[in-house]
Structures are given as C-alpha cells and as structure tokens.
Design a protein around this motif. Sequence first.
Motif, PDB file in Angstrom:
ATOM      1  N   GLY A 238       0.773  -1.239   0.000  1.00  6.28           N
ATOM      2  CA  GLY A 238       0.000   0.000   0.000  1.00  6.28           C
ATOM      3  C   GLY A 238       0.795   1.274   0.000  1.00  6.28           C
TER       4      GLY A 238
ATOM      5  N   ASP B  28      -2.672   3.636  -4.102  1.00  4.82           N
ATOM      6  CA  ASP B  28      -3.815   2.762  -4.360  1.00  4.82           C
ATOM      7  C   ASP B  28      -3.486   1.900  -5.566  1.00  4.82           C
TER       8      ASP B  28
ATOM      9  N   PRO C 207       1.249   6.996   0.391  1.00  5.05           N
ATOM     10  CA  PRO C 207       0.266   5.916   0.170  1.00  5.05           C
ATOM     11  C   PRO C 207      -0.064   5.795  -1.314  1.00  5.05           C
TER      12      PRO C 207
END
Length: 915
Positions: free
Chosen positions: A538, A554, A552
Amino acid sequence: MALSPGSRVGAYEVVAPLGRGGMGEVYRAKDLKLHREVAIKALPDLFLQDRDRLARFEREARMLASLNHPNIAAIYGLEDQDGAKFLILELVEGQTLAERLAAGPLPVDEALSVACQVASALEAAHGAGIIHRDLKPSNIQLRSDGSVKVLDLGLARSVEAGRTAVDFSFSPTMTTPATLAGVILGTAAYMSPEQARGKPLDKRTDIFSFACVLYECLTGRQAFFGETVSDTISAILRSEPDASALPPETPGRIRDLLRRCFQKDPKRRLHDIADARIEIEEAQAAGPGESPFGVAGAAPAPWRRLFWGIGGALAGAALVASVSLLRRPEPRVEPPGVHAVLPLPPGERLWTERQSLALSPDGRTVVFTAVRDGAQRLFRRPVGGTRAEPIQGSEGASRPFISPDGQWVGFIFRNELRKVPLAGGTAVLVCHLPPSTAAESWGADGRIVATFGNNTGLYAVSDTGGLPQPLTKLDASRGEHAHLYPQILPGGRTILFTLRLGKDHTDVEKSNIAVLDVADGKWRTVLEGASFARYGDGRLVFVRGPSVFSAPFDLARLAVTGPAVALAENIAVDLDEGAAQLALSNDGTLAYVDGPAIRAATTVLRLDRAGKESVLPLPAAGYSSPRLSPDGKRLAMAQRIGSRRLIVVYDRERGILSVLTPEPGEFMTPFWSPDGKRIAFSRLGASVPQLSLRNADGTGEIEPLTSTTGNAEFARTTANAEFVNSWSPDGKTILYSIMYTRNQGPTRPLLSSDIWLLRPERDAPARPWFESPFREVGAALSPDAKWVAYVSDESGSPEVYVRPFPGPGAAVRVSTESGSEPAWSRDGRELLFRVGGRHPKFMSVEVRTSPALQVSAPRLLFSSQLNSGGPGVRGNEFREYDVSRDGNEIIALRTVVTEEPSQLAIVTNFPATPK
C-alpha cells in the motif's frame, strides 16, 4: 612416452611439464586450432598393455566428455601418436585442496562451499553411471574465483549391471608394484570400508570418500590415519572419526550428515550424494541458531507477526509477541514496525554500486552484494538469523533480484544475466546483455524486466532464456532520456518505472514515476519529481533529491492518495544515479543500506613507469576513457553526469575543462584524430548507436560516421553499442568494436563483439575487419599501421593478441593471465596492457616485427588501485588509461566512494511505522 617442450600431439603443442603421478606424466600444452591452453596426460605403458582396460577407459572417456558441468574438469579428447595414448584435458589453474589444507583447516563457510561444489560434481557423474573411486583432496582443484573442479574422473569405470567394480583396474594413486592385479584401488586414507575389503563398489563408495574430504576441510586432519597403509585401512574398518575435532560453529545438520556418510555398512550409509548437497545448501542458508524449518523456537504464526527474534536488542518485543499469541480469543492487533541493524562482520564491506540488495517477496531473506577477502559475491541472510552466508555460484555478481517464489536469485555477471538457487548452487545463464544494464524485476509469469543497455526503454526476457524484447520506446520529442528501475506490481499487469528526462546537466532531479500497462503498452505518470520508486503493502517508497520519501498508493487506481513524507531512516542514496539502496517486500518489510549519501568521485592521475603518481588539477567527477591528444597538451574524456555521459576536453596548459557534446545523450570512448583537430566518439541512445565526430575546439556540428540502418548484417541482429578503439596515423582508418545481440535460435541469443573499420574521409560503408564466434574488443592499431593488438575471449578468458593489419595472418597471444586494454608505445616497440580488475597490474612486452613478429614474455611495470576496463568491470569494452608519446607518462583514473556504508538495516511492517 615423455614429451618435450615444442613437440606436438595432434593439434596440441607441448609448452612445459606440469607433474608426474601414477597415472602418467602431465603437460601444459597449447591448442593450435582453438587457441586455448590444455593439459595433456600421457597414459603409461602398463595401462596400454591391457586391451580390455584400455577399451573400457576409452568408453568412459567418451561418456565423461559428454558431461558439461562447471565443477568437473572437462575431457576434450583422446589422441594416438606413435603407439602412445594421450588424454586431452581442461587445464585448471589454481591449487589443489590438498595444498590448501597443508596450511590448516578451512573456515566453515568455505569448507561447505567447497563440499557443495564437489557434491554437485559427483551428482552429475553418478547420474551418468560413473563413480570416481579415488576422491581425495589432491584430486580437487581450487580456482582463484572460489570455484572448484573435480579432477581424474576419467579414471572411474562405468557402473555396469552384473559386473564387479573391483577388477583391480590401474590405480591412479599408487605406483608399481602396487599397480599389480589384486591390489586394492585408491588412496588408503579416503577409501570406503567396502573398497578397503576389495568388495564390489557403487556410488556409495564416493559418498564415504566425500565425508573424508569434508571432515578434513573442517578439521585440517584426516578422518582416518595410521603410520602405515595397513594401519590406515584398519582405522577405516574399525574406528570412527573424532567428532570433537570439528569446530564449534559446525552446523548440527553437517555433523549429522557426516555421521550418515561415515556408516561402515553401505546399506545404512547415505544413498545419494544429491541429498548431501541439499543438506549442505540448507545449512548454508540457515543461521547457526536455526532449526531445519526456520528460527529455533518460532511459533507457527504469520511471519510478519513473528519477526521478534532479530537479535538480543529485540528480546522484549519477542516476549510481547509470545504473550499475545496465548490470547487466541482476542483479535490480533497489528504490531508496530520493528527496527534492527544488521552489521557486517569484520573483513566484509558492502558493494554499493547501483542496486546492491534485494528482499524475498515474503520478507524473510535479504540478499546483498558484499566483498569478503577481496572477492565480490552475493550473500543471503535470514531476517531473523544472526549471520550472512555466501551464495555459492554468485562469485563476481552484482544487482541481485529475487524470483516471485523466493527460490532463485537473479544477478548480473559481467555482460550476462544469470540466476542461481537462493540456497546456492550452479548459476544458470539467462541471456547475454549490453553494457550498463539497469535494475531488474522478476514477474510471476516468468518474465524478467530490465533496462537493457544505455539510454533505452524497458525490455523483457524469459527467465528460461531468449532474446530480450522491447516493452517501451523512448519519445525523444518529449525529452525522454531513459526508462529505468522497473518493478512488476502485484498481479503482473502493470510495471512501475522511472522516466528520466534529460534536458540539461542536472537530470537527476528531472525524473518522474510512471506506470506501464503491459497489455496495451501505454504508460502514465503517477508521481512527478521523483526517482527509483518501490511498492510494498500500500505504499510507494521513492527518491527525491538526496532523500527518501514514502506516500500511500492505491494499487487498484494506480494513484498516489496522500502526501509524501520524508523517512527518518538513514537510507543511502546514490546521488549520481538518483537511486536508493533499499528493497521493499510485498508484506511491507523494508531493507536498506544504513549510511550517508553515496557519490563516486573520480580523480585523474599522472603516473610514471614506476607507478609514482600525482593528481591532475581537475574537479572530482565520473570520468572514463582518458585519451591524450597527439601533442599531449589536451586530454579528452567521457564525464558522467547522472546516467548520462558527455565528452569533455581538458587543456593541460591553461587548466580549462570544456564540454564538447553539450546536448543530451550518451557519449563515450573519445579518440583524437592524428592531427589533433577532431575527436571521434561513440554516441548511444534511444536511436541506433553510431560513431560520431566533432572538431576538437567545439566548433561545427556533431557528424555521424556510421549507421547500421539498412545493413544486411544487422537485419538479423540487434546492435547495442559501437566503441571507438583506434585511429590510423594517416587518418584514413578508424577501428572500432561493435557489440550486438544475434539471435541463435528460439532460446538463446548471443552477445558478441567484433572489430570493424571505416574510412572517415570516404563515402564508403563501414565493414567488418575481424569476426569470429568469440568477443573481440579494444583494437589498438600499431604506429606503422601493420599490426592490431586486441582482446579476445577465444581461450575461455580475455587475453591480448596481436594480428597483422589489414591481414591475412595468424594471431599471436601476448598475455598469459587474462590481459586487457592494450596500448602501443608511439615507436611501436612496446605494447602495454593490464591484468586484473580493482588493482590492475600494468604489464609490458617488447615487440619486434622483423623478420617476423616476436613478442617477449610479459614483465610487470607496477600495480595500483585504479579504474580498469578488465575482467569483471564492464566486460573489457573500454581502455581506462592512456600513454604519452614518449611512453614515460600514463594517465589513469581512480574512483573512490566518498563514504562507504558498512551495515544493513531492517524495518518490519513498514507502513505501520510512525510517519
């Protein structure tokens, strides 16, 4: 039949005697057809008198000649001459294991490495139905690169059903009268009990002898010893080796392996040497405190939650983990990340050139490149273990990456992409490579993705071998300079990579992170102003300037979803490459080199013929391929800036450094015209590589000299690079090396290099001057333009040769121990070359050309820690020094890393660490 130097046996010319034993006399010889050195073993008359024995031996020799194993000395052929028989063998340099053991026992890791290779050789022989029957330290040769060769397998007999192995064949280790019928085979101290009793033999006799060798490697003394042969045989039949003599650090599974191999009854003995090899490999992979199934005492829970055994400093954390495991009804709480430092033992140093470490996908094992006792190789360390072990088969390796199943390690060795089992073993060639291949990534579909070559897009090659196929192509109109540092993302449908933009001289900061869709070949930018991104659990970890950041990410949307935060960890960043010395596993375990930023600084040195040196007043930078102008007043070099290289010219009288090739690109190997007015150089990049030319004062445009477009030869090949080697005194001929990948079938490409020539003043196409199945590089034309010195690997290792120009004529070998980088004196009476990599030796030979070419024996001028284009360093493509007209001044380079990091660090559950 005795042979004298200069005599011939078939196509082999005897050079000198090597030794004498019960098997006969052995000679060093030269293969006049293939231009390699071999060993000739003359079979004794007693052996020849027995027709049955001789016929069987010839059958076995043919069988053994079909074996192709890196740990078995090869048999090249059998020759008959004047009623005598001669065995033609691979010449294996180095010392025997017996000679090495005379100085004392081997360290445990070295002993296991030797034993593992011997077991691998026996495994191959036994698989072909052949037993050695005379395995002992004097029949095991240790080479300088750490590899092992088992000798005299040609004396073994085939294991044939219904026939006894004890028919008293000629003994290779005992002399007359012990060679008479009825006398037991073998050297007494290494016999199996059944061999000592004269019973039928099978492969288990080799297993007992193998245990004797392994025991002696560990202890420095024979497992069975007596003052006489009878006493020794009695000890083999009735006593056991002294287990207390084994060093305390001997792994328990090795002690158990020795016990199983030393069983007197062959029915209770280990039945297959392959099982011994596996035991040794697993002992090498495991730390001293580990059980065969992992960390001793580890509870059966997911790895990330049981990382608490990294060392004494984490004992408290381990206790917390153990207590939490007892509370099964309660939900598990994700533990915070645990930091641990993994210092290297004394005598080891990290190799921080490009990417130097990798993590297994499950985060359990870190693999890194280090130097121990002057030898560079890969090491593996269980994250929860206490020490690192060398990976057998990875000698000289760099840039490791691990297969998705965690069973294999890929790496670069010179100009080859190889793979080796993580537990160690025999390395397997995947494909040949152009120079400057960048970081790699291994996908679950069996494809390895990398940047193959200079300033190119991404390529993919099957892990079973084949020709690399392009995945991306640079778009010069958008200023794209290179696609670098790929990582195949989970699922295998997309690839993360760095898009390098090169519009000025500070291109390290001008990089973006992009994601490629493998299905349609399209890519898009996901993060600007960043380089060398790695994904795990992640998050993206990436480089921005001199620091490492995390953000972060996705994976479904392929998008950064939060702010980037600088990491507190002291991760070493290569400022020249814009890359970090880190690896990130799928579960979020982070491994990195703990240390300051890395910047390699190259100084330019002036040396005299004795090696006394002084530093030229130039700023430290990434210089390569220095070339003096004909008058010696100027110095042309390639200068590295980021992943690019420019051609620069240094005026030695005025102390001014100027750039000859300011536009973006990859320029290398400059060479002056005889009048000093122009400089030819190699130009690589996204287009077809070519040689180019420019006025030395920087005026005028860059002119192309070569182009492979439309060339029929290269319709069947892929050209990777062209390197300028030499310019004739009359200015009419340029010699250069052209490197290419030729498809040799559906499974194997061949990276090769030949010497070509062109006429810069004529409108005529370039053409090959010397082509062969081998690699030829570094052509140096003599001052009278009648001879060419060059480097070829036709003997199996790079050596310097001299050949008539323009030809025809035979080549004369100049060097004797992996020579490279030849350069003529300006009067043509001396040829300089170098031997070695990191500490090259400058060698010199005298050359006479009348009435025929005569070359003296090489003599040492001096040795020094200097940059080298020799073996193991870029594969011999470049000469990294130059010689003045009078021969008294040598210009050379030395690159020193500003501060070398000395330890690794691990962070578990990295995304859970405080931001």
